[in-house]
Scaffold this active site. Structure first.
Site, short mmCIF file in Angstrom:
data_model
loop_
_atom_site.label_atom_id
_atom_site.label_comp_id
_atom_site.label_asym_id
_atom_site.label_seq_id
_atom_site.Cartn_x
_atom_site.Cartn_y
_atom_site.Cartn_z
N CYS A 74 13.72 10.20 7.64
CA CYS A 74 13.55 9.97 9.00
C CYS A 74 14.66 9.87 9.73
O CYS A 74 14.80 10.19 10.81
CB CYS A 74 12.87 8.41 9.21
SG CYS A 74 13.75 7.24 7.74
N LYS A 102 0.98 -1.20 0.16
CA LYS A 102 0.06 -0.05 0.15
C LYS A 102 0.93 1.37 -0.06
O LYS A 102 1.44 1.69 1.05
CB LYS A 102 -0.90 -0.12 1.33
CG LYS A 102 -2.25 0.75 1.19
CD LYS A 102 -1.90 2.19 0.96
CE LYS A 102 -1.83 2.86 2.11
NZ LYS A 102 -1.82 4.54 1.95
N GLU A 158 9.33 0.92 10.66
CA GLU A 158 10.37 1.82 10.73
C GLU A 158 9.53 3.30 10.83
O GLU A 158 8.96 3.60 10.18
CB GLU A 158 10.94 1.91 9.42
CG GLU A 158 11.56 0.64 9.00
CD GLU A 158 13.11 0.32 9.87
OE1 GLU A 158 13.42 1.25 10.42
OE2 GLU A 158 13.59 -0.81 9.34
N GLU A 211 9.48 15.67 15.89
CA GLU A 211 10.06 15.52 14.40
C GLU A 211 9.23 16.26 13.48
O GLU A 211 7.99 16.21 13.62
CB GLU A 211 9.76 13.98 13.87
CG GLU A 211 10.30 13.79 12.38
CD GLU A 211 10.03 12.34 12.01
OE1 GLU A 211 8.92 11.87 12.02
OE2 GLU A 211 11.05 11.74 11.46
P1 NAP Z 1 2.04 8.21 8.00
O1 NAP Z 1 1.06 9.39 8.05
O2 NAP Z 1 2.18 7.53 8.93
O3 NAP Z 1 1.64 7.57 6.73
C1 NAP Z 1 2.63 6.07 6.34
C2 NAP Z 1 1.63 5.22 5.70
O4 NAP Z 1 0.62 4.54 6.50
C3 NAP Z 1 1.00 5.80 4.44
O5 NAP Z 1 0.86 4.79 3.43
C4 NAP Z 1 -0.32 6.08 5.00
O6 NAP Z 1 -1.55 6.34 4.10
C5 NAP Z 1 -0.77 4.83 5.86
N1 NAP Z 1 -1.65 4.85 7.03
C6 NAP Z 1 -2.27 5.98 7.71
N2 NAP Z 1 -3.27 5.61 8.45
C7 NAP Z 1 -2.83 4.32 8.76
C8 NAP Z 1 -3.67 3.57 9.60
N3 NAP Z 1 -4.44 3.89 10.44
N4 NAP Z 1 -3.24 2.13 9.32
C9 NAP Z 1 -2.61 1.73 8.26
N5 NAP Z 1 -1.81 2.53 7.51
C10 NAP Z 1 -1.92 3.82 7.72
O7 NAP Z 1 3.58 8.69 7.47
P2 NAP Z 1 3.69 9.81 6.39
O8 NAP Z 1 3.42 11.14 6.71
O9 NAP Z 1 3.37 9.13 5.23
O10 NAP Z 1 5.54 9.68 6.30
C11 NAP Z 1 6.46 10.46 7.38
C12 NAP Z 1 6.45 9.71 8.44
O11 NAP Z 1 7.24 8.62 8.00
C13 NAP Z 1 7.53 10.43 9.42
O12 NAP Z 1 7.35 10.50 10.85
C14 NAP Z 1 8.83 9.81 9.04
O13 NAP Z 1 9.88 9.94 10.21
C15 NAP Z 1 8.35 8.38 8.91
N6 NAP Z 1 9.44 7.46 7.98
C16 NAP Z 1 10.29 6.69 8.56
C17 NAP Z 1 11.12 5.94 7.84
C18 NAP Z 1 11.98 4.91 8.54
O14 NAP Z 1 12.65 4.18 8.01
N7 NAP Z 1 12.08 4.86 9.90
C19 NAP Z 1 11.32 6.21 6.76
C20 NAP Z 1 10.58 7.35 5.99
C21 NAP Z 1 9.53 7.78 6.73
P3 NAP Z 1 -1.91 7.59 3.48
O15 NAP Z 1 -0.70 8.31 3.33
O16 NAP Z 1 -2.19 7.14 2.06
O17 NAP Z 1 -3.20 7.92 4.25
#
Ligand code: NAP
Ligand code: MG
Length: 503
Positions: A306, A198, A272, A405
């Site tokens: 991240c 997804k 992650e 963050e």
């Molecule tokens: P996010 O809002 O947590 O979303 C990540 C993914 O989860 C998206 O595909 C999102 O779908 C989906 N999602 C949203 N709500 C969900 C739920 N209740 N259940 C299951 N999946 C759900 O994060 P983001 O805004 O896309 O990315 C930024 C964050 O990712 C930052 O905090 C960053 O640190 C972290 N990150 C971590 C790493 C690592 O390797 N540690 C790498 C990259 C990013 P939709 O977006 O389609 O709604």
């Protein structure tokens, strides 16, 4: 920015954007069951690039069913590990042949500079698939000598089998769309799993382009399924009772939701999550290298990394000098559309993310932090989601900009006095993803590396990634390791077989 000066995408990219986008389920390209679609925006000007299917519960259910069938009944299980490796290698070749298409799609969808999409994202993707293509033939169990005290004189052969988990759900973020998909897919496929992926709603395009290549490479139907959609699609996948393992990269907040959702069938989980990584500069560092390095540690990929070096800790003796140089680096960054060859920093991924980052900047200003440079939307770039590279100092531990963050091009800086204090300060966060140490003194480098609670510590560098090097978080940055042989732990389970050898 005058639209006429922005280079046009190459024609295969234009063709891709003009066609009807479809999900990949059971080897077929299909619309969402609801027939609904949503817009995909170019964050450099917020124009609509295309529309993609709004996959939801029914589509996830179909995809999981297809993956289950492919895992239990399809040809996938019977394909030799060597053949499996060749399929993954072929996939890498196909991506390489379309590297420019993938790079441009990534830039248009995410905003990142095309130079970075080419040299970092897509180059790492190709390398990563090749690394795991080579791993299919190196996954093996072990033999164990056992004694069994209540069976004196008996003879046993004990060995382990390392088997795939089964059906794996993978949910990824928008900051490195194709690379995050690859980190998840490479190892899962190498280990023999079937997958439902997804992508993030903001950046679904490179995954949909990749969808064509699984068929072309020769993967059996249903081994990889790709469902674009919103958080509800992710939530359905995370709670699905027929999914054996869920892998998630994204925010710590949603990470908690994933853990809760996994409880139904106790599926395996790897996470992650976010970070607030320190970059630590000692006075004996090569200050030219360090100043440039810590600036790039935060500003690379618009700070949407991240592992971004978002907390700068500088020894007091060189604080003013390093801060001056970092501010200078920030001012010299050319911000603009990712498609322009001279752009160093593109827009953030969306208006929402831009607002979020600007709100953090305003909160820092209101809390009394000092803005050394940046803090605004750059002039003449208001139609896109841009934020200037921003450097704060005079910060306190309890400020939101220090504790949380930001996931944008914003760094907070503070001086330190000695090694123990900087280790404590470095660890004074709920996160533990990464850190960098800048010094020529091998003792300091090792002591700090050992003292920090972080999954990766770089010395005299930052944001160095390789398919062979394990990556993941301590504390609230998540658990499980991606990449390297360590990632196999997330995607295999161990079966122990004990045979009693009778006379
Ligand atoms: P996010 O809002 O947590 O979303 C990540 C993914 O989860 C998206 O595909 C999102 O779908 C989906 N999602 C949203 N709500 C969900 C739920 N209740 N259940 C299951 N999946 C759900 O994060 P983001 O805004 O896309 O990315 C930024 C964050 O990712 C930052 O905090 C960053 O640190 C972290 N990150 C971590 C790493 C690592 O390797 N540690 C790498 C990259 C990013 P939709 O977006 O389609 O709604
Ligand atoms: Mg987009």
């Amino acid at each position: 920015m005058d639209a006429a000066t922005i280079p046009e995408p190459i024609s295969p990219v234009k063709e891709f954007l003009s066609k009807t986008q479809k999900l990949l389920i059971d080897g077929k390209r299909v619309e969402a069951a609801s027939g609904e679609t949503f817009e995909v925006l170019d964050p450099s000007n917020n124009s609509v690039l295309t529309r993609v299917p709004k996959g939801a519960k029914e589509d996830i259910n179909r995809a999981v069913k297809a993956a289950r069938n492919a895992f239990e009944n399809g040809p996938w299980k019977k394909i030799s590990v060597s053949e499996r490796g060749k399929l993954i290698w072929k996939l890498a070749d196909l991506i390489e042949a379309r590297a420019e298409e993938f790079s441009q799609l990534e830039t248009l969808d995410n905003g990142k500079p095309l130079t970075i999409a080419r040299a970092v994202d897509v180059a790492l993707v190709i390398d990563h698939f090749r690394y795991y293509a080579g791993m299919t033939t190196k996954i093996h169990g072990e033999t164990i000598d056992i004694s069994v005290p209540y069976a004196p004189g008996a003879d046993f052969l004990d060995f382990t089998l390392r088997e795939p988990m089964g059906v794996v759900g993978q949910i990824i973020p928008w900051n490195f769309p194709l690379l995050m998909a690859t980190w998840k897919l490479g190892v899962a496929l190498a280990a023999g799993n079937c997958v439902v992926l997804k992508p993030a709603e903001q950046t679904p395009l490179s995954a949909l382009h990749l969808a064509d290549l699984f068929q072309e490479a020769g993967f059996p139907d249903g081994v990889v399924n790709i469902v674009t959609g919103f958080g509800d699609a992710g939530a359905t996948l995370a709670e699905h009772n027929d999914v054996d393992k869920i892998a998630f990269t994204g925010s710590t907040e949603i990470g908690h939701e994933i853990v809760k959702a996994s409880a139904g069938n106790l599926k395996r989980v790897s996470l992650e999550l976010g970070g607030k990584s320190p970059s630590i500069v000692f006075p004996d560092a090569d200050l030219d290298i360090a100043a440039q390095g810590v600036a790039s540690a935060i500003f690379f990929n618009q700070g949407q990394v991240c592992t971004a070096g978002s907390r700068l800790l500088i020894h007091k003796d060189v604080y003013d000098e390093v801060m001056e140089r970092v501010s200078e680096e920030a001012k010299n960054i050319k911000v603009g559309p990712g498609m322009c060859a001279d752009t160093n920093m593109g827009p953030l991924v969306s208006r929402e993310q831009q607002e979020r980052v600007l709100n953090y900047i305003r909160s820092g200003e209101m809390a009394g932090a000092r803005t050394l440079t940046g803090g605004q939307v750059p002039e003449n770039l208001e139609s896109g989601c841009y934020v200037e590279p921003t450097v704060f100092d005079n910060v306190k531990q309890d400020m939101k900009i220090v504790a949380e963050e930001i996931f944008g091009p914003v760094v907070v800086a503070a001086p330190f006095e000695d090694l123990d204090a900087v280790i404590a300060r470095g660890n004074d966060t709920e996160y533990g993803l990464a850190a960098s140490v800048w010094t020529k003194d091998i003792n300091k480098a090792h002591k700090v590396a050992k003292g920090l609670k972080a999954g990766t510590v770089w010395v005299n560098s930052h944001n160095i990634f390789d398919a062979a090097a394990p990556f993941g978080g301590y504390k609230r940055s998540g658990f499980g390791r991606e990449m390297g042989i360590h990632a196999l732990e997330n995607y295999t389970q161990v079966k122990n077989v004990i045979i009693q050898l009778h006379d």
